[in-house]
Design a protein around this motif. Structure first.
Motif, PDB file in Angstrom:
ATOM      1  N   GLY A  59       0.819  -1.194   0.000  1.00  0.00           N
ATOM      2  CA  GLY A  59       0.000   0.000   0.000  1.00  0.00           C
ATOM      3  C   GLY A  59       0.856   1.248   0.000  1.00  0.00           C
ATOM      4  N   MET A  60       0.189   2.373   0.086  1.00  0.00           N
ATOM      5  CA  MET A  60       0.857   3.664   0.107  1.00  0.00           C
ATOM      6  C   MET A  60       0.565   4.306   1.453  1.00  0.00           C
ATOM      7  N   LEU A  61       1.608   4.760   2.116  1.00  0.00           N
ATOM      8  CA  LEU A  61       1.455   5.409   3.409  1.00  0.00           C
ATOM      9  C   LEU A  61       1.570   6.919   3.207  1.00  0.00           C
ATOM     10  N   LEU A  62       0.470   7.633   3.456  1.00  0.00           N
ATOM     11  CA  LEU A  62       0.468   9.091   3.395  1.00  0.00           C
ATOM     12  C   LEU A  62       0.675   9.612   4.808  1.00  0.00           C
ATOM     13  N   THR A  63       1.680  10.446   5.001  1.00  0.00           N
ATOM     14  CA  THR A  63       2.008  10.972   6.319  1.00  0.00           C
ATOM     15  C   THR A  63       2.016  12.490   6.257  1.00  0.00           C
ATOM     16  N   GLY A  64       1.290  13.118   7.178  1.00  0.00           N
ATOM     17  CA  GLY A  64       1.262  14.572   7.246  1.00  0.00           C
ATOM     18  C   GLY A  64       2.141  15.076   8.378  1.00  0.00           C
ATOM     19  N   TYR A  65       2.963  16.078   8.078  1.00  0.00           N
ATOM     20  CA  TYR A  65       3.869  16.672   9.065  1.00  0.00           C
ATOM     21  C   TYR A  65       3.567  18.161   9.206  1.00  0.00           C
ATOM     22  N   GLU A  66       3.661  18.655  10.417  1.00  0.00           N
ATOM     23  CA  GLU A  66       3.591  20.086  10.686  1.00  0.00           C
ATOM     24  C   GLU A  66       4.767  20.443  11.577  1.00  0.00           C
ATOM     25  N   ASP A  67       5.547  21.418  11.155  1.00  0.00           N
ATOM     26  CA  ASP A  67       6.734  21.852  11.902  1.00  0.00           C
ATOM     27  C   ASP A  67       7.648  20.678  12.244  1.00  0.00           C
TER      28      ASP A  67
ATOM     29  N   CYS B  97       6.889  17.612  12.828  1.00  0.00           N
ATOM     30  CA  CYS B  97       6.265  16.571  13.659  1.00  0.00           C
ATOM     31  C   CYS B  97       5.148  15.882  12.880  1.00  0.00           C
ATOM     32  N   LYS B  98       5.109  14.545  12.969  1.00  0.00           N
ATOM     33  CA  LYS B  98       4.046  13.798  12.307  1.00  0.00           C
ATOM     34  C   LYS B  98       2.725  14.084  13.006  1.00  0.00           C
ATOM     35  N   VAL B  99       1.706  14.470  12.226  1.00  0.00           N
ATOM     36  CA  VAL B  99       0.404  14.775  12.811  1.00  0.00           C
ATOM     37  C   VAL B  99      -0.689  13.810  12.363  1.00  0.00           C
ATOM     38  N   CYS B 100      -0.445  13.068  11.275  1.00  0.00           N
ATOM     39  CA  CYS B 100      -1.440  12.087  10.851  1.00  0.00           C
ATOM     40  C   CYS B 100      -0.823  11.114   9.856  1.00  0.00           C
ATOM     41  N   GLU B 101      -1.472   9.959   9.725  1.00  0.00           N
ATOM     42  CA  GLU B 101      -1.081   8.948   8.752  1.00  0.00           C
ATOM     43  C   GLU B 101      -2.336   8.321   8.177  1.00  0.00           C
ATOM     44  N   ARG B 102      -2.252   7.931   6.914  1.00  0.00           N
ATOM     45  CA  ARG B 102      -3.347   7.186   6.297  1.00  0.00           C
ATOM     46  C   ARG B 102      -2.724   6.166   5.360  1.00  0.00           C
ATOM     47  N   TRP B 103      -3.115   4.911   5.511  1.00  0.00           N
ATOM     48  CA  TRP B 103      -2.591   3.834   4.683  1.00  0.00           C
ATOM     49  C   TRP B 103      -3.653   3.466   3.654  1.00  0.00           C
ATOM     50  N   ILE B 104      -3.256   3.442   2.383  1.00  0.00           N
ATOM     51  CA  ILE B 104      -4.174   3.129   1.289  1.00  0.00           C
ATOM     52  C   ILE B 104      -3.686   1.846   0.622  1.00  0.00           C
ATOM     53  N   PRO B 105      -4.505   0.786   0.615  1.00  0.00           N
ATOM     54  CA  PRO B 105      -4.071  -0.463  -0.016  1.00  0.00           C
ATOM     55  C   PRO B 105      -3.908  -0.306  -1.528  1.00  0.00           C
ATOM     56  N   LEU B 106      -2.872  -0.950  -2.074  1.00  0.00           N
ATOM     57  CA  LEU B 106      -2.620  -0.962  -3.519  1.00  0.00           C
ATOM     58  C   LEU B 106      -2.349  -2.392  -3.942  1.00  0.00           C
ATOM     59  N   GLY B 107      -3.364  -3.096  -4.310  1.00  0.00           N
ATOM     60  CA  GLY B 107      -3.196  -4.484  -4.710  1.00  0.00           C
ATOM     61  C   GLY B 107      -2.596  -4.611  -6.101  1.00  0.00           C
ATOM     62  N   GLY B 108      -2.190  -5.815  -6.466  1.00  0.00           N
ATOM     63  CA  GLY B 108      -1.612  -6.071  -7.771  1.00  0.00           C
ATOM     64  C   GLY B 108      -2.606  -5.883  -8.899  1.00  0.00           C
ATOM     65  N   GLU B 109      -3.873  -6.099  -8.612  1.00  0.00           N
ATOM     66  CA  GLU B 109      -4.933  -5.912  -9.604  1.00  0.00           C
ATOM     67  C   GLU B 109      -6.008  -5.023  -8.999  1.00  0.00           C
ATOM     68  N   PRO B 110      -5.757  -3.703  -8.913  1.00  0.00           N
ATOM     69  CA  PRO B 110      -6.708  -2.817  -8.261  1.00  0.00           C
ATOM     70  C   PRO B 110      -8.027  -2.724  -9.029  1.00  0.00           C
ATOM     71  N   SER B 111      -9.084  -2.567  -8.280  1.00  0.00           N
ATOM     72  CA  SER B 111     -10.404  -2.389  -8.876  1.00  0.00           C
ATOM     73  C   SER B 111     -10.651  -0.898  -9.091  1.00  0.00           C
TER      74      SER B 111
END
Length: 73
Positions: free
Chosen positions: A24-32, A34-48
């Motif tokens: 998957g893809m890990l989206l990480t948000g930083y402010e100053d 410092c990590k303030v949030c994360e969101r993991w989005i699955p990325l399969g081999g055959e995405p729908s």
């Protein structure tokens, strides 16, 4: 944003623990710096089409957040 392999431990059919992994893809948000949030989005081999839509929505929200237009996704 980075590619990431998420691992999950579950009980197998025989009751023994099994580790599953999914890319998957890990989206990480930083402010100053410092990590303030994360969101993991699955990325399969055959995405729908639904997988693609989730990814597009997540990237759109991340771009809006980066420009201070909305809350951290």
């Amino acid at each position: 944003m980075a590619m990431h392999l998420r691992r999950v431990d579950v009980d197998g059919p025989d009751g023994e623990p099994v580790t599953l992994s999914y890319p998957g893809m890990l989206l990480t948000g930083y402010e100053d710096g410092c990590k303030v949030c994360e969101r993991w989005i699955p990325l399969g081999g055959e995405p729908s089409v639904a997988d693609d839509e989730v990814l597009i929505d997540a990237l759109h929200a991340a771009m809006l957040w980066q420009n201070h237009a909305e809350e951290c996704p």
